[in-house]
Design a protein around this motif. Structure first.
Motif, PDB file in Angstrom:
ATOM      1  N   LEU A 178       0.837  -1.200   0.000  1.00  0.00           N
ATOM      2  CA  LEU A 178       0.000   0.000   0.000  1.00  0.00           C
ATOM      3  C   LEU A 178       0.870   1.248   0.000  1.00  0.00           C
ATOM      4  CD1 LEU A 178      -2.645  -1.017   2.694  1.00  0.00           C
ATOM      5  CD2 LEU A 178      -2.856  -1.193   0.211  1.00  0.00           C
ATOM      6  N   PRO A 179       0.343   2.347  -0.548  1.00  0.00           N
ATOM      7  CA  PRO A 179       1.056   3.631  -0.455  1.00  0.00           C
ATOM      8  C   PRO A 179       0.891   4.222   0.937  1.00  0.00           C
ATOM      9  CG  PRO A 179      -0.986   3.916  -1.657  1.00  0.00           C
ATOM     10  CD  PRO A 179      -0.887   2.458  -1.355  1.00  0.00           C
ATOM     11  N   GLU A 180       1.809   5.123   1.336  1.00  0.00           N
ATOM     12  CA  GLU A 180       1.829   5.543   2.731  1.00  0.00           C
ATOM     13  C   GLU A 180       0.762   6.563   3.114  1.00  0.00           C
ATOM     14  OE1 GLU A 180       5.240   7.631   4.106  1.00  0.00           O
ATOM     15  OE2 GLU A 180       5.759   8.395   2.138  1.00  0.00           O
ATOM     16  N   HIS A 181       0.071   7.151   2.118  1.00  0.00           N
ATOM     17  CA  HIS A 181      -0.863   8.212   2.478  1.00  0.00           C
ATOM     18  C   HIS A 181      -2.243   7.701   2.898  1.00  0.00           C
ATOM     19  CE1 HIS A 181      -2.957   7.594  -1.282  1.00  0.00           C
ATOM     20  NE2 HIS A 181      -1.778   7.547  -1.884  1.00  0.00           N
ATOM     21  N   LEU A 182      -2.440   6.384   2.972  1.00  0.00           N
ATOM     22  CA  LEU A 182      -3.766   5.853   3.328  1.00  0.00           C
ATOM     23  C   LEU A 182      -4.048   5.973   4.823  1.00  0.00           C
ATOM     24  CD1 LEU A 182      -4.085   2.550   1.229  1.00  0.00           C
ATOM     25  CD2 LEU A 182      -4.683   4.887   0.594  1.00  0.00           C
ATOM     26  N   VAL A 237       4.359  -1.113   3.188  1.00  0.00           N
ATOM     27  CA  VAL A 237       4.128   0.239   2.710  1.00  0.00           C
ATOM     28  C   VAL A 237       5.282   0.613   1.797  1.00  0.00           C
ATOM     29  CG1 VAL A 237       3.717   2.623   3.387  1.00  0.00           C
ATOM     30  CG2 VAL A 237       2.962   0.745   4.873  1.00  0.00           C
ATOM     31  N   VAL A 238       4.945   0.947   0.540  1.00  0.00           N
ATOM     32  CA  VAL A 238       5.992   1.201  -0.457  1.00  0.00           C
ATOM     33  C   VAL A 238       5.759   2.553  -1.128  1.00  0.00           C
ATOM     34  CG1 VAL A 238       6.421  -1.234  -0.981  1.00  0.00           C
ATOM     35  CG2 VAL A 238       4.643  -0.012  -2.227  1.00  0.00           C
ATOM     36  N   ASP A 239       6.821   3.126  -1.729  1.00  0.00           N
ATOM     37  CA  ASP A 239       6.646   4.363  -2.492  1.00  0.00           C
ATOM     38  C   ASP A 239       6.332   4.023  -3.947  1.00  0.00           C
ATOM     39  OD1 ASP A 239       8.969   3.691  -3.787  1.00  0.00           O
ATOM     40  OD2 ASP A 239      10.196   5.210  -2.806  1.00  0.00           O
ATOM     41  N   ASP A 240       6.306   5.018  -4.804  1.00  0.00           N
ATOM     42  CA  ASP A 240       5.889   4.777  -6.190  1.00  0.00           C
ATOM     43  C   ASP A 240       6.841   3.845  -6.935  1.00  0.00           C
ATOM     44  OD1 ASP A 240       3.814   6.400  -5.652  1.00  0.00           O
ATOM     45  OD2 ASP A 240       4.667   8.194  -6.576  1.00  0.00           O
ATOM     46  N   ASP A 241       8.091   3.789  -6.478  1.00  0.00           N
ATOM     47  CA  ASP A 241       9.076   2.902  -7.104  1.00  0.00           C
ATOM     48  C   ASP A 241       9.108   1.523  -6.439  1.00  0.00           C
ATOM     49  OD1 ASP A 241       9.902   4.559  -9.041  1.00  0.00           O
ATOM     50  OD2 ASP A 241      11.618   5.374  -7.921  1.00  0.00           O
ATOM     51  N   ARG A 242       8.091   1.207  -5.638  1.00  0.00           N
ATOM     52  CA  ARG A 242       8.043  -0.048  -4.870  1.00  0.00           C
ATOM     53  C   ARG A 242       9.168  -0.159  -3.858  1.00  0.00           C
ATOM     54  NH1 ARG A 242       4.530  -4.220  -6.162  1.00  0.00           N
ATOM     55  NH2 ARG A 242       5.676  -5.870  -5.134  1.00  0.00           N
ATOM     56  N   ARG A 243       9.785   0.991  -3.504  1.00  0.00           N
ATOM     57  CA  ARG A 243      10.807   0.943  -2.461  1.00  0.00           C
ATOM     58  C   ARG A 243      10.102   0.782  -1.122  1.00  0.00           C
ATOM     59  NH1 ARG A 243      15.116   3.513  -5.266  1.00  0.00           N
ATOM     60  NH2 ARG A 243      13.721   5.230  -5.764  1.00  0.00           N
ATOM     61  N   LEU A 244      10.663  -0.083  -0.275  1.00  0.00           N
ATOM     62  CA  LEU A 244      10.012  -0.418   0.996  1.00  0.00           C
ATOM     63  C   LEU A 244      10.181   0.715   2.000  1.00  0.00           C
ATOM     64  CD1 LEU A 244       8.595  -2.737   2.523  1.00  0.00           C
ATOM     65  CD2 LEU A 244      10.839  -3.489   3.271  1.00  0.00           C
ATOM     66  N   LEU A 245       9.075   1.271   2.477  1.00  0.00           N
ATOM     67  CA  LEU A 245       9.121   2.359   3.454  1.00  0.00           C
ATOM     68  C   LEU A 245       8.852   1.854   4.868  1.00  0.00           C
ATOM     69  CD1 LEU A 245       7.046   5.027   1.521  1.00  0.00           C
ATOM     70  CD2 LEU A 245       9.541   4.867   1.713  1.00  0.00           C
ATOM     71  N   GLY A 246       7.976   0.898   4.981  1.00  0.00           N
ATOM     72  CA  GLY A 246       7.631   0.442   6.320  1.00  0.00           C
ATOM     73  C   GLY A 246       6.764  -0.788   6.298  1.00  0.00           C
ATOM     74  N   ASN A 280      18.389  -1.803  -4.266  1.00  0.00           N
ATOM     75  CA  ASN A 280      17.815  -0.468  -4.095  1.00  0.00           C
ATOM     76  C   ASN A 280      16.654  -0.470  -3.109  1.00  0.00           C
ATOM     77  OD1 ASN A 280      19.570   0.662  -6.017  1.00  0.00           O
ATOM     78  ND2 ASN A 280      18.297  -0.231  -7.637  1.00  0.00           N
ATOM     79  N   ARG A 281      16.559  -1.569  -2.345  1.00  0.00           N
ATOM     80  CA  ARG A 281      15.498  -1.715  -1.339  1.00  0.00           C
ATOM     81  C   ARG A 281      14.115  -1.733  -1.970  1.00  0.00           C
ATOM     82  NH1 ARG A 281      15.961  -1.993   4.138  1.00  0.00           N
ATOM     83  NH2 ARG A 281      14.079  -1.460   5.270  1.00  0.00           N
ATOM     84  N   ARG A 282      14.043  -2.141  -3.230  1.00  0.00           N
ATOM     85  CA  ARG A 282      12.742  -2.320  -3.857  1.00  0.00           C
ATOM     86  C   ARG A 282      12.209  -3.682  -3.447  1.00  0.00           C
ATOM     87  NH1 ARG A 282      14.048   0.755  -8.707  1.00  0.00           N
ATOM     88  NH2 ARG A 282      15.347  -0.990  -9.270  1.00  0.00           N
TER      89      ARG A 282
END
Lengths: 451, 451
Positions: B134-138, B162-171, B227-229
């Motif tokens: 999921l994107p982080e803004h939900l 939780v990933v950014d638009d590049d599928r990089r793992l945020l959390g 790249n942590r994707r």
């Protein structure tokens, strides 16, 4: 910690995952660890503490109780999941347990005393009693509300157990099912729940429980009494621990080391010496019997000098093929792939295997033995090619004896209700060593004129 | 199934848990199994199929593709979780794979081809690509809605990534966190999520991944690229499988059996003979060397007849203590408790252990040897008590040699980048056998006049 900076310490403890914090604290002693834990809020404190190695947990409890700080640590101990609390109290000294138990809140105290009643190695001893239990008349929304209230206290929210007023297990609801029906909040959980729940009894062996969880790919399995009343659950992390423990235990048994509580470096030197010494002693007596066997045939060696050369070869061929068979059958029994009823199949397999592998080694052995004895110190004493046939015939028979014993003994142990892993490699090898010498000298007596 | 009663068959398949159904179907052949699966609805069909043994899955695929029914089975294969699909396709014949892959939906096809690129035994080969991202803004409510929509397709809902638009793992967001905040539906998931996520790389060894998951008590671990994707996740059920596989593999290696794909009874007889034969051959050559060693000392045995009696005893004392040490160190290295840097500690420990255990066995051995040689066939040939000291001295030295070699060789193998488990018991024992004979005869030559 060196700079006594509580604020940055707290930041460090709060920022990282509890398991990471525990990892970073590996090098600290009990007093330093307690200082770090004290700056954290109670919830995080207990999480970090939960990730300490068992020895470190024990040392910390001993240190604090020793320093008269039993009150402080009892709060921490009370907040541990019930199964971990019982594990910890099993490790600490008895007088410390007696000091701590009265300090626990009544509920936790009762729970702890009850769980301590289950013998180590049973489902009851590894289960936790902190899971979500709900009555069946709730809707999805009510269930989610209830779970969200209990989420902090329970060990897992991934399964919810539906029980009747007597705590009898009616069904199981996974978090997946709940979340899937998040958009139908009024559906009753009794319509969603799985009614065919696989359970275990509290006195079931933890290894059997682990196999069941692994076979069904469960996250947790409910533990019930004979009336199907829910007592607790065993969770996936405990299952993995069981598998790791059993793997190490089996490996050590196979090498003739009595099971250790801790790792190799952490076990006290003397405990290790004892774990090794008892088996080494048993195997030594088995080896002494080979000396007695050889004494019986002393005259034969006097007359036929070259027989001595192949004693280790004959013995090790039998021992090696025997431990292969024993290990394969023991693993098969452990994994549930081989059953007692398969004994005919196992023995046929091992007989065929012994004949095949034994014949192969016999051919190589005959060639090597011929070459070897040509280099005899006194060439006129070289044995004839016919006499040398003793070596391959013996190898063939010894290997067959090895595979058959190795295959049969674990089955026999299982049949007798003993752990087949006890019939471990060195034990099988010891038995086959003696058989090997007897076979060797019997074949030699039969085949060589003048023996 | 005998009565061809589809309605009651469907009832049976629907009423029980998929793992149970698969268990009941164990005895059915491929055609019968397919009949049962066909009455079930597609979702249940794929679940039951997922619980079949790998051999049964393979047989079923072969049977259906062979019968020209590739279309029917490709739907089933497409519905399998990506990691299980890749495992299955690894087992079936190449021409069947070629027939099936084009029939998969484009997404699944691409996924399968990509996962097949990771070598067996890596994190990439056991990971699944079906998880909730999921994107982080939900908000919590939006996240729950999203998860409830995806719940059917993903392998686990217990962790949300939780990933950014590049599928990089945020959390990482656990189901527990989401459910806990069920009553605060407007909270943003970016405020709840854990940012310090432990990850592994796709090429990491599956054993190391399993250790990490077990140490942190995770349900799943994310697999990322440099790249942590986020590439996928490895789930708890695969971790348990890894532990079980590794335990069996280590046990077989320790007994000198090359790893098997399947169990003991399921492995083809010839494959088993090969797995055993190669190691048995290696160990046989090691044993042949003992014959050469004995040949060198042949004259000694001629002059001092009783030396022969203790050859197996001396050899087995060294071999047994050596395999104990090797197993303890190998297990320690596997569990991460022993590290290469600990080599001094390990060797000191083993030296002390060898001296202690060796001294114990030497005392027992000396007494038994004295008793034994008193029963010599020609009493006037009995050795003197002094001459017999050869036996305890040899035992002591051989045991020390055994513990030191057993402790050092796995460390050496680890240092060389090889699997320390290869330095298995029979291998260590083979080396120590030869050393034992050399030590024995050297001590005898030094201590007995006239040798």
């Amino acid at each position: 910690i060196a700079t006594d900076d509580d604020a940055s310490l707290r930041e460090f403890v709060d920022a990282l995952m509890p398991a990471r914090v525990a990892e970073f604290m590996e090098g600290l002693d009990a007093v330093e660890s307690w200082r770090v834990l004290q700056v954290a809020d109670p919830e995080r404190r207990v999480e970090v503490f939960g990730y300490f190695e068992p020895e470190k947990q024990t040392a910390l409890v001993h240190a604090l109780v020793g320093a008269g700080d039993a009150d402080a640590i009892s709060g921490l101990v009370a907040d541990l999941p019930a199964d971990d609390r019982v594990d910890l109290l099993r490790d600490v000294d008895d007088h410390v347990v007696e000091e701590l138990i009265p300090l626990l809140p009544p509920d936790d105290r009762r729970e702890t005393l009850r769980l301590r009643g289950f013998p180590e190695g049973t489902a009851g001893s590894v289960m936790t009693t902190e899971m979500v239990c709900l009555p069946e008349h709730l809707s999805v929304a009510e269930a989610l509300t209830e779970i969200s209230k209990q989420a902090q206290e329970v060990e897992t929210v991934y399964y919810t157990y539906v029980v009747d007023d007597d705590r009898r297990l009616l069904g199981l609801l996974s978090a997946r099912q709940l979340v899937t029906h998040y958009l139908n909040p009024n559906q009753l959980i009794s319509e969603l729940m799985q009614r065919d729940v696989v359970t275990v009894l509290a006195m079931d062996d933890q290894e059997a429980v682990a196999e069941k969880v692994a076979d069904y790919d469960f996250l947790a399995i409910p533990v019930v009494d004979e009336n199907r009343r829910l007592l607790g659950i065993v969770t996936h992390d405990d299952i993995i621990d069981v598998f790791r423990e059993e793997a190490t235990e089996d490996a050590l048994l196979a090498a003739g080391v009595a099971p250790l509580e801790n790792g190799y470096l952490k076990t006290h030197w003397f405990t290790l010496a004892y774990s090794r010494g008892i088996w080494l002693g048993v195997m030594f007596f088995a080896a002494l019997l080979t000396a007695y066997a050889l004494l019986r045939y002393e005259e034969g060696f006097d007359k036929v000098w070259w027989l001595v050369l192949f004693i280790p070869l004959v013995i090790s061929s039998g021992g090696n093929s025997g431990s292969q068979s024993a290990t394969l059958v023991i693993r098969g029994l452990n994994d549930g792939e081989v059953r007692l009823e398969d004994w005919r199949r196992v023995l046929w397999r091992e007989l065929a295997m012994g004949l095949f592998l034994g014949a192969g080694l016999a051919i190589v052995g005959y060639g090597s033995a011929l070459l070897l004895t040509r280099q005899a110190p006194e060439p006129h004493l070289s044995p004839t090619s016919y006499e040398m046939v003793v070596v391959p015939v013996t190898i063939l028979l010894v290997v067959v004896c090895g595979t058959l014993c190795g295959g049969a003994l674990p089955l026999l142990f299982q049949k007798l209700g003993l752990d087949p892993a006890l019939m471990s490699n060195p034990f099988v090898a010891g038995i086959i060593d003696i058989a090997g010498i007897v076979i060797y000298m019997t074949v030699a007596t039969a085949m060589i004129a003048g023996m």
